[in-house]
Scaffold this motif. Structure first.
Motif, mmCIF file in Angstrom:
data_model
loop_
_atom_site.group_PDB
_atom_site.id
_atom_site.type_symbol
_atom_site.label_atom_id
_atom_site.label_comp_id
_atom_site.label_asym_id
_atom_site.label_seq_id
_atom_site.Cartn_x
_atom_site.Cartn_y
_atom_site.Cartn_z
ATOM 1 N N ALA A 1 42.785 34.872 39.447
ATOM 2 C CA ALA A 1 43.004 36.296 39.717
ATOM 3 C C ALA A 1 41.943 37.155 39.046
ATOM 4 C CB ALA A 1 44.393 36.703 39.247
ATOM 5 N N LEU A 2 41.566 36.817 37.820
ATOM 6 C CA LEU A 2 40.596 37.617 37.082
ATOM 7 C C LEU A 2 39.190 37.491 37.660
ATOM 8 C CD1 LEU A 2 41.847 36.866 33.464
ATOM 9 C CD2 LEU A 2 41.978 39.064 34.650
ATOM 10 N N LEU A 3 38.841 36.317 38.156
ATOM 11 C CA LEU A 3 37.492 36.089 38.687
ATOM 12 C C LEU A 3 37.383 36.369 40.180
ATOM 13 C CD1 LEU A 3 36.492 32.806 36.804
ATOM 14 C CD2 LEU A 3 35.905 35.155 36.237
ATOM 15 N N GLY A 4 38.522 36.555 40.861
ATOM 16 C CA GLY A 4 38.475 36.800 42.297
ATOM 17 C C GLY A 4 38.176 35.564 43.100
ATOM 18 N N LYS A 11 39.833 48.554 39.059
ATOM 19 C CA LYS A 11 39.869 48.138 40.457
ATOM 20 C C LYS A 11 38.471 47.703 40.869
ATOM 21 C CE LYS A 11 40.920 49.566 45.178
ATOM 22 N NZ LYS A 11 41.289 50.684 46.069
ATOM 23 N N ILE A 12 38.343 46.418 41.181
ATOM 24 C CA ILE A 12 37.050 45.862 41.561
ATOM 25 C C ILE A 12 36.964 45.834 43.077
ATOM 26 C CG2 ILE A 12 35.550 43.851 41.378
ATOM 27 C CD1 ILE A 12 36.933 43.202 38.763
ATOM 28 N N PRO A 13 35.919 46.398 43.661
ATOM 29 C CA PRO A 13 35.839 46.505 45.130
ATOM 30 C C PRO A 13 35.555 45.165 45.785
ATOM 31 C CG PRO A 13 33.811 47.268 44.125
ATOM 32 C CD PRO A 13 34.749 46.974 42.986
ATOM 33 N N LEU A 14 35.513 45.197 47.104
ATOM 34 C CA LEU A 14 35.210 43.989 47.869
ATOM 35 C C LEU A 14 33.898 43.390 47.399
ATOM 36 C CD1 LEU A 14 36.115 45.154 51.489
ATOM 37 C CD2 LEU A 14 37.499 43.774 49.942
ATOM 38 N N GLY A 15 33.926 42.089 47.163
ATOM 39 C CA GLY A 15 32.730 41.405 46.697
ATOM 40 C C GLY A 15 32.380 40.228 47.566
ATOM 41 N N LYS A 16 31.892 39.172 46.934
ATOM 42 C CA LYS A 16 31.412 37.991 47.648
ATOM 43 C C LYS A 16 32.497 37.364 48.505
ATOM 44 C CE LYS A 16 29.507 33.404 46.640
ATOM 45 N NZ LYS A 16 29.088 32.489 45.550
ATOM 46 N N MET A 17 33.733 37.327 47.990
ATOM 47 C CA MET A 17 34.837 36.701 48.710
ATOM 48 C C MET A 17 35.584 37.675 49.618
ATOM 49 S SD MET A 17 34.863 33.480 47.729
ATOM 50 C CE MET A 17 33.088 33.577 47.800
ATOM 51 N N ALA A 18 35.049 38.912 49.761
ATOM 52 C CA ALA A 18 35.662 39.930 50.620
ATOM 53 C C ALA A 18 37.105 40.220 50.208
ATOM 54 C CB ALA A 18 35.586 39.516 52.093
ATOM 55 N N THR A 19 37.364 40.213 48.896
ATOM 56 C CA THR A 19 38.692 40.523 48.385
ATOM 57 C C THR A 19 38.561 41.547 47.261
ATOM 58 O OG1 THR A 19 38.578 38.691 46.798
ATOM 59 C CG2 THR A 19 39.618 38.240 48.927
ATOM 60 N N GLU A 20 39.578 42.387 47.125
ATOM 61 C CA GLU A 20 39.668 43.301 45.998
ATOM 62 C C GLU A 20 40.577 42.690 44.942
ATOM 63 O OE1 GLU A 20 38.982 47.726 47.881
ATOM 64 O OE2 GLU A 20 41.035 46.983 47.698
ATOM 65 N N ARG A 21 40.430 43.148 43.698
ATOM 66 C CA ARG A 21 41.298 42.653 42.636
ATOM 67 C C ARG A 21 41.372 43.700 41.524
ATOM 68 N NH1 ARG A 21 36.395 40.063 41.857
ATOM 69 N NH2 ARG A 21 35.594 39.899 39.709
ATOM 70 N N MET A 22 42.327 43.495 40.633
ATOM 71 C CA MET A 22 42.522 44.371 39.485
ATOM 72 C C MET A 22 42.362 43.529 38.218
ATOM 73 S SD MET A 22 43.305 47.386 40.830
ATOM 74 C CE MET A 22 44.247 48.364 39.670
ATOM 75 N N VAL A 23 41.614 44.068 37.246
ATOM 76 C CA VAL A 23 41.359 43.374 35.985
ATOM 77 C C VAL A 23 41.834 44.266 34.846
ATOM 78 C CG1 VAL A 23 39.563 42.526 34.432
ATOM 79 C CG2 VAL A 23 39.411 42.043 36.869
ATOM 80 N N ARG A 52 29.978 41.974 31.294
ATOM 81 C CA ARG A 52 30.392 40.923 30.363
ATOM 82 C C ARG A 52 31.869 41.052 29.992
ATOM 83 N NH1 ARG A 52 32.811 38.201 27.725
ATOM 84 N NH2 ARG A 52 32.273 36.982 25.867
ATOM 85 N N ALA A 53 32.365 42.277 29.870
ATOM 86 C CA ALA A 53 33.744 42.494 29.444
ATOM 87 C C ALA A 53 34.752 42.226 30.551
ATOM 88 C CB ALA A 53 33.911 43.925 28.938
ATOM 89 N N CYS A 54 34.308 42.271 31.814
ATOM 90 C CA CYS A 54 35.244 42.131 32.943
ATOM 91 C C CYS A 54 34.918 40.967 33.868
ATOM 92 C CB CYS A 54 35.282 43.429 33.754
ATOM 93 S SG CYS A 54 35.802 44.872 32.811
ATOM 94 N N GLY A 55 33.803 40.287 33.655
ATOM 95 C CA GLY A 55 33.471 39.125 34.476
ATOM 96 C C GLY A 55 33.119 39.469 35.908
ATOM 97 N N LEU A 56 32.391 40.556 36.129
ATOM 98 C CA LEU A 56 32.066 41.000 37.486
ATOM 99 C C LEU A 56 30.800 40.331 37.997
ATOM 100 C CD1 LEU A 56 32.586 44.852 37.059
ATOM 101 C CD2 LEU A 56 34.289 43.112 37.519
ATOM 102 N N ARG A 57 30.727 40.167 39.298
ATOM 103 C CA ARG A 57 29.461 39.867 39.943
ATOM 104 C C ARG A 57 28.641 41.153 39.951
ATOM 105 N NH1 ARG A 57 33.554 37.723 43.288
ATOM 106 N NH2 ARG A 57 33.616 35.432 43.327
ATOM 107 N N LEU A 69 27.918 47.176 40.615
ATOM 108 C CA LEU A 69 27.216 48.366 41.091
ATOM 109 C C LEU A 69 27.983 49.102 42.185
ATOM 110 C CD1 LEU A 69 23.565 46.995 41.094
ATOM 111 C CD2 LEU A 69 24.766 48.270 39.324
ATOM 112 N N ASP A 70 28.971 48.446 42.803
ATOM 113 C CA ASP A 70 29.794 49.097 43.820
ATOM 114 C C ASP A 70 31.023 49.796 43.231
ATOM 115 O OD1 ASP A 70 28.128 48.444 45.878
ATOM 116 O OD2 ASP A 70 29.332 46.791 46.653
ATOM 117 N N LEU A 71 31.205 49.727 41.904
ATOM 118 C CA LEU A 71 32.345 50.415 41.293
ATOM 119 C C LEU A 71 32.271 51.913 41.565
ATOM 120 C CD1 LEU A 71 32.599 48.688 37.787
ATOM 121 C CD2 LEU A 71 34.183 48.436 39.703
ATOM 122 N N GLU A 72 33.406 52.503 41.898
ATOM 123 C CA GLU A 72 33.454 53.934 42.171
ATOM 124 C C GLU A 72 33.968 54.691 40.959
ATOM 125 O OE1 GLU A 72 34.883 55.118 46.067
ATOM 126 O OE2 GLU A 72 34.763 53.034 46.760
#
Length: 481
Positions: free
Chosen positions: A322-325, A221-233, A193-198, A203-206
């Motif tokens: 950028a925040l939502l990827g 640092k949010i890992p590769l997700g649905k859009m196959a992109t990484e991002r920073m929040v 909820r605080a970071c807007g993650l899928r 669950l893939d956060l390291e």
């Protein structure tokens, strides 16, 4: 003869002892041959060839879903035309149009209910993509003519994101904080909820996902997700405290295989030596929603709630992407349609104008509760401006010596506004200097208001008036001196 006797004896012992010739499959993906067993052999081999090719560019899960949707199409073809020997023989009237019509009555294998319009859309898109791909690749099995067209794809309803209202969001967060059954899962939901993650990204956060940047705070640092992109929040202090607590209670152990990178990784959310599962997170969310007195809530609604809060706070489209990827502005604009400040402002402006047209007219010198001719009550001046100062109204405004003028933005600037002040024949004497000075102060305020609202031409008009007033006051003071 000896070999036959030995073989028969071996087979007898296998049957007696319950020994099978091959080990049964336990877990893992079902082979394509088994999944497509109901499809006729020629079509099955062509579809399997396509799926094997898609493995090179798509994730395993994507190919698996594609196989399921093509299986439905293949089973339909096997039912209505069992003699069809190749995809190349597809005919629009004989095969495609009956299939499209049958989707209206198709039921789900899971619950026996008619499939949704979303499922119908995905099945048609899958078959369309299949036929388009093999045609572009130049495969011999591709139909000679196009058989599915854009209008064949069912139109999906353009629904708005399902966010949680402020009160429901607050109650849910309190339930996750005060009454968790699985603290790690509750903390995971609060981080989401605080970071807007899928949920997959969550669950893939390291373990080393937090990065401190000198002079720029902490970032996740949010890992590769649905859009196959990484991002920073960016992270605030409260979210950093949540992550610190997670590192304290998580299970420590050996690295686990990463599902994307094929390497060992220390994941942030590990529970009893294993990774926290989506099922565990959903169970905790159901528990919290029940305590908060809410209906069914999905974890993705927490992401929608995060995005909606940002839109309400006035975040820019680029920052929201950028925040939502999001990889396209169209994806982020869905949230912009929720609470558009321009729409709200125009609505309030139109509502004010409508009230002015239906309400009795007032004059600047009319006092509250005055009664005009015929006994009609005349309204105070503030009712014309919706109860606010005239300089703050969402209208085009002009200050004059004896009052002011308001116009709707759609009407554009008045060509006669302040025409007297700009006339070469206009003159002022020393007694008019206080009035001109007050008019100049209002013109500066109106120029700032127009710039804030994006009315560039209107702001320029006010700046020209300011210059003209400066010249008039200078000439008047020089003449009086």
């Amino acid at each position: 003869t000896g070999i036959s006797l030995t073989t028969n004896a071996t087979n007898y012992r296998r049957r007696t002892l319950g020994i099978v010739n091959s080990l049964p499959r336990c877990g893992g993906p079902i082979p394509f041959q088994e999944r497509l067993a109901q499809v006729t052999a020629p079509l099955r081999e062509e579809i399997i060839g396509y799926l094997e090719r898609k493995k090179a560019t798509c994730q395993t899960k994507t190919v698996s879903v594609l196989a399921t949707r093509l299986k439905h199409f293949g089973v339909f073809l096997a039912t209505i035309d069992p003699d069809l020997s190749s995809i190349a023989g597809l005919d629009r009237r004989r095969h495609i149009e009956p299939w499209l019509s049958s989707l209206l009555d198709t039921v789900s294998d899971k619950d026996g209910q008619p499939i949704s319009i979303g499922d119908r859309n995905r099945r048609v898109v899958a078959v369309t993509t299949f036929l388009t791909d093999i045609t572009e690749w130049g495969w011999d099995v591709a139909p000679a003519r196009k058989v599915i067209f854009r209008d064949d794809i069912p139109k999906l309803p353009q629904v708005l994101p399902r966010y949680l209202p402020i009160d429901a969001d607050r109650r849910l967060q309190e339930a996750l904080t005060d009454h968790p059954t699985n603290e790690l899962a509750a903390l995971a939901l609060r981080v989401q909820r605080a970071c807007g993650l899928r949920i997959g990204e969550l669950l893939d956060l390291e373990l080393d996902c937090v990065h401190e940047i000198d002079g720029n705070g902490a970032w996740l640092k949010i890992p590769l997700g649905k859009m196959a992109t990484e991002r920073m929040v960016p992270l605030d202090v409260e979210t950093l405290d949540l992550i610190d607590r997670i590192t304290q209670i998580r299970s420590h152990g050996r690295p686990l295989p990463h599902p994307r990178y094929r390497r060992s990784a220390q994941f942030l959310f590990t529970y009893l030596g294993r990774r926290l599962t989506q099922q565990g997170v959903r169970a905790e969310l159901d528990h919290a929603a029940d305590i908060a007195g809410l209906e069914h809530v999905t974890s993705h609604q927490l992401r929608h709630t995060y995005a909606t809060a940002l839109v309400n706070a006035g975040v820019s489209l680029q920052a929201l992407m950028a925040l939502l990827g999001h990889v396209s502005a169209e994806m982020s604009l869905r949230y912009g349609r929720l609470f558009d400040s321009t729409v709200r402002e125009e609505y309030e402006r139109a509502l004010d104008l409508a009230k002015q047209q239906t309400a009795p007219q007032a004059t600047p010198n009319t006092a509250p509760s005055n009664t005009g001719p015929g006994g009609r009550t005349q309204l105070p001046l503030t009712d014309i401006t919706g109860g606010q100062d005239w300089k703050d109204t969402p209208l085009l405004k002009s200050r004059m010596a004896g009052g002011f003028c308001l116009r709707a933005p759609a009407q554009g600037a008045c060509p006669y506004a302040n025409i007297c002040e700009h006339c070469p024949s206009y003159r002022a004497d020393a007694s008019s200097l206080p009035i001109l000075a007050a008019q100049r102060v209002d013109a500066e305020a109106l120029a700032r208001d127009a710039e804030d609202r994006g009315w560039i031409d209107e702001a320029d008009r006010h700046h020209k008036l300011i210059s003209r007033l400066d010249a008039l006051m200078a000439n008047t003071q020089a003449t009086a001196g």
